[in-house]
Write an enzyme that holds these catalytic residues in place. Structure first.
Site, mmCIF file in Angstrom:
data_model
loop_
_atom_site.group_PDB
_atom_site.id
_atom_site.type_symbol
_atom_site.label_atom_id
_atom_site.label_comp_id
_atom_site.label_asym_id
_atom_site.label_seq_id
_atom_site.Cartn_x
_atom_site.Cartn_y
_atom_site.Cartn_z
ATOM 1 N N HIS A 154 0.876 -1.169 0.000
ATOM 2 C CA HIS A 154 0.000 0.000 0.000
ATOM 3 C C HIS A 154 0.920 1.228 0.000
ATOM 4 C CE1 HIS A 154 -2.803 2.979 1.678
ATOM 5 N NE2 HIS A 154 -3.790 2.148 1.385
ATOM 6 N N ASP A 160 3.022 -3.915 8.090
ATOM 7 C CA ASP A 160 1.817 -3.121 7.899
ATOM 8 C C ASP A 160 0.640 -4.083 8.101
ATOM 9 O OD1 ASP A 160 -0.483 -2.106 6.815
ATOM 10 O OD2 ASP A 160 0.434 -1.402 4.956
ATOM 11 N N GLN A 206 -4.522 -4.767 7.130
ATOM 12 C CA GLN A 206 -5.441 -5.849 6.768
ATOM 13 C C GLN A 206 -5.162 -7.096 7.600
ATOM 14 O OE1 GLN A 206 -7.890 -5.234 4.698
ATOM 15 N NE2 GLN A 206 -7.119 -3.273 3.960
ATOM 16 N N LYS A 222 -10.505 -0.446 10.336
ATOM 17 C CA LYS A 222 -10.614 -1.687 9.550
ATOM 18 C C LYS A 222 -10.970 -2.861 10.453
ATOM 19 C CE LYS A 222 -7.584 0.023 6.175
ATOM 20 N NZ LYS A 222 -7.998 0.392 4.852
ATOM 21 N N CYS A 249 -4.641 2.322 -3.782
ATOM 22 C CA CYS A 249 -3.401 2.852 -3.192
ATOM 23 C C CYS A 249 -2.262 1.845 -3.292
ATOM 24 C CB CYS A 249 -3.612 3.265 -1.730
ATOM 25 S SG CYS A 249 -4.826 4.559 -1.545
HETATM 26 N N1 PMP Z 1 -1.899 -0.537 4.513
HETATM 27 C C1 PMP Z 1 -2.860 -1.318 4.041
HETATM 28 C C2 PMP Z 1 -2.537 -2.725 3.627
HETATM 29 C C3 PMP Z 1 -4.161 -0.821 3.928
HETATM 30 O O1 PMP Z 1 -5.131 -1.596 3.475
HETATM 31 C C4 PMP Z 1 -4.427 0.507 4.340
HETATM 32 C C5 PMP Z 1 -5.807 1.107 4.195
HETATM 33 N N2 PMP Z 1 -6.379 0.910 2.943
HETATM 34 C C6 PMP Z 1 -3.383 1.266 4.855
HETATM 35 C C7 PMP Z 1 -2.128 0.719 4.928
HETATM 36 C C8 PMP Z 1 -3.581 2.672 5.321
HETATM 37 O O2 PMP Z 1 -4.450 2.684 6.405
HETATM 38 P P1 PMP Z 1 -5.024 4.074 6.968
HETATM 39 O O3 PMP Z 1 -5.522 4.818 5.771
HETATM 40 O O4 PMP Z 1 -6.120 3.660 7.881
HETATM 41 O O5 PMP Z 1 -3.909 4.767 7.642
#
Ligand code: PMP
Length: 408
Positions: free
Chosen positions: A125, A202, A205, A228, A366
């Protein structure tokens, strides 16, 4: 297909008020965008409501009853998050705005310099890529990318080849939000440690799909977002091994993060206070604590097993849609189904699905490098949560068939 008796998804759904609100078309909501943000159970909503109505004061400052109570609730939330991740102590939990801020915190403070390398993967991401690009540009360290395979798994041999004594940090997703791939985190951690590097996962998920025990994995840092995992937005956490957190300098300056301040300079509080400058997101932290406790009570492995069944069923049903190609087919996958359909634009598909009350996400999620690697600019993504049902997936399949008929 019957719902398994061990997991009462109807009872789970009943806890989520948003799921029983019809969409503006009058159709029931089919919510298949949990990877972007999950819906909230009643206990989380009620805890925040109660706090805002009757328990609010600033934390850590007042000697009066209300402030002491707010502080207790805030620190109780930290304890709950510590239990949720298997932390050694609540002092290893730093509240942040979410995964993004947690990773930025480490990227801004982790000691790096010219000659050092940070290894990420091609499926990250942007939150676990751009902060490292910035850190490398600032420090002169080099960003090294481990490639992924055609199915969207980490290319293990290529990953190992990229590790060396220059590697200072490996930063990787636990679970890919775009491809659904579950990465072999314990193996990644032991490979990183073999060359003397630290490892950050990270877990945005990862925490949603099964039990996470940061120590069993062998992680050094683990980041996740509250929204999430059935909690509120604006809150998340960084878990870090205490000795590592204690060695990092502050991330932001302000109130609460200091030991002593003079006009000439300041000294820092110990973690986690060192990294929580300013008034924190108190209501959100309390909501997060309740969310992780609720989710743990539900049975994280039971929920993951249910999601695995849904993933298998959904993958099979989607394969029956004419021209559909799944993007991300790793044998180790969590409940994320990204796909393209020949001759049909993803935006048009998502719009027609929306008219049928079906919420999916379309785009690059993203993760532009991952999309590029898979040969697409984006996908339509259906993602499942603990409240998703077979009926949701049937609605998606039927909705896609209908949309394809209209659009072709
Ligand atoms: N890493 C992953 C794998 C994600 O799915 C997300 C959210 N889509 C993020 C980072 C970023 O999370 P946040 O926008 O809640 O900071």
């Amino acid at each position: 297909m019957d719902e398994p008796v061990s997991y009462d998804v109807d009872a789970v759904r009943a806890r989520f008020p948003a799921l029983s609100h019809p969409t503006s078309s009058g159709r029931p909501l089919v919510y298949l965008d949990s990877a972007a943000s999950a819906q909230k159970p009643d206990v989380v909503i009620e805890a925040i409501d109660t706090y805002l109505r009757s328990q609010h004061a600033n934390v850590h400052r007042g000697l009066y009853e209300l402030s002491a109570q707010a502080t207790h609730l805030y620190e109780q939330a930290r304890n709950r998050v510590a239990d949720f991740l298997g932390a050694s102590t609540p002092d290893e939990i730093v509240f942040t705005r979410g995964t993004t801020e947690a990773i930025n915190l480490v990227a801004a403070t982790f000691p790096l310099g010219p000659g050092d390398e940070v290894v990420v993967s091609e499926l990250e991401h942007h939150s676990n890529l751009v902060p490292w690009q910035l850190a490398c540009a600032r420090t002169g360290a080099k960003l090294v990318v481990a490639p992924i395979t055609d199915e969207g798994s980490l290319d293990w041999l290529a990953f190992r080849e990229r590790l060396s004594s220059r590697t200072k940090l490996v930063a990787m997703a636990h679970v890919s939000n775009a491809l659904g791939t579950v990465l072999p985190v314990a193996d990644i951690a032991s490979e990183a440690h073999r060359v003397g590097a630290k490892v950050l996962f990270d877990g945005a998920q990862g925490v949603v799909h099964g039990t996470v025990d940061v120590k069993a994995i062998g992680a050094d840092f683990y980041a996740f977002s509250g929204h999430k995992v059935y909690g509120p937005t604006g809150i998340g956490a960084l878990w870090g091994r205490y000795d590592l957190l204690a060695a990092l300098p502050p991330y932001q300056g302000g109130g609460e993060m200091i030991r002593e301040v003079t006009l000439e300079g300041s000294t820092w509080a110990d973690p986690p206070a060192r990294f929580e400058a300013g008034t924190p997101a108190i209501a959100e932290a309390i909501g997060l604590g309740v969310a992780v406790q609720w989710f743990t009570g539900l049975g994280r492995d039971a929920a993951a097993a249910w999601e695995a069944e849904l993933l298998a069923y959904g993958t099979e049903q989607l394969a029956s849609v004419d021209g559909l190609r799944m993007i991300g087919t790793s044998p180790r996958k969590a409940g994320v189904m990204g796909f393209v359909i020949d001759g049909v634009h993803g935006q048009d598909l998502a719009t027609l699905l929306d008219e049928q009350g079906i919420a999916v996400r379309v785009g690059h999620h993203c993760a532009q490098p991952a999309m590029r690697r898979m040969g697409v600019t984006g996908t339509v993504r259906a993602s499942i949560g603990c409240y998703s049902t077979i009926a949701d997936l049937d609605a998606l399949r039927d909705g896609l068939r209908r949309a394809v008929r209209i659009l072709r």
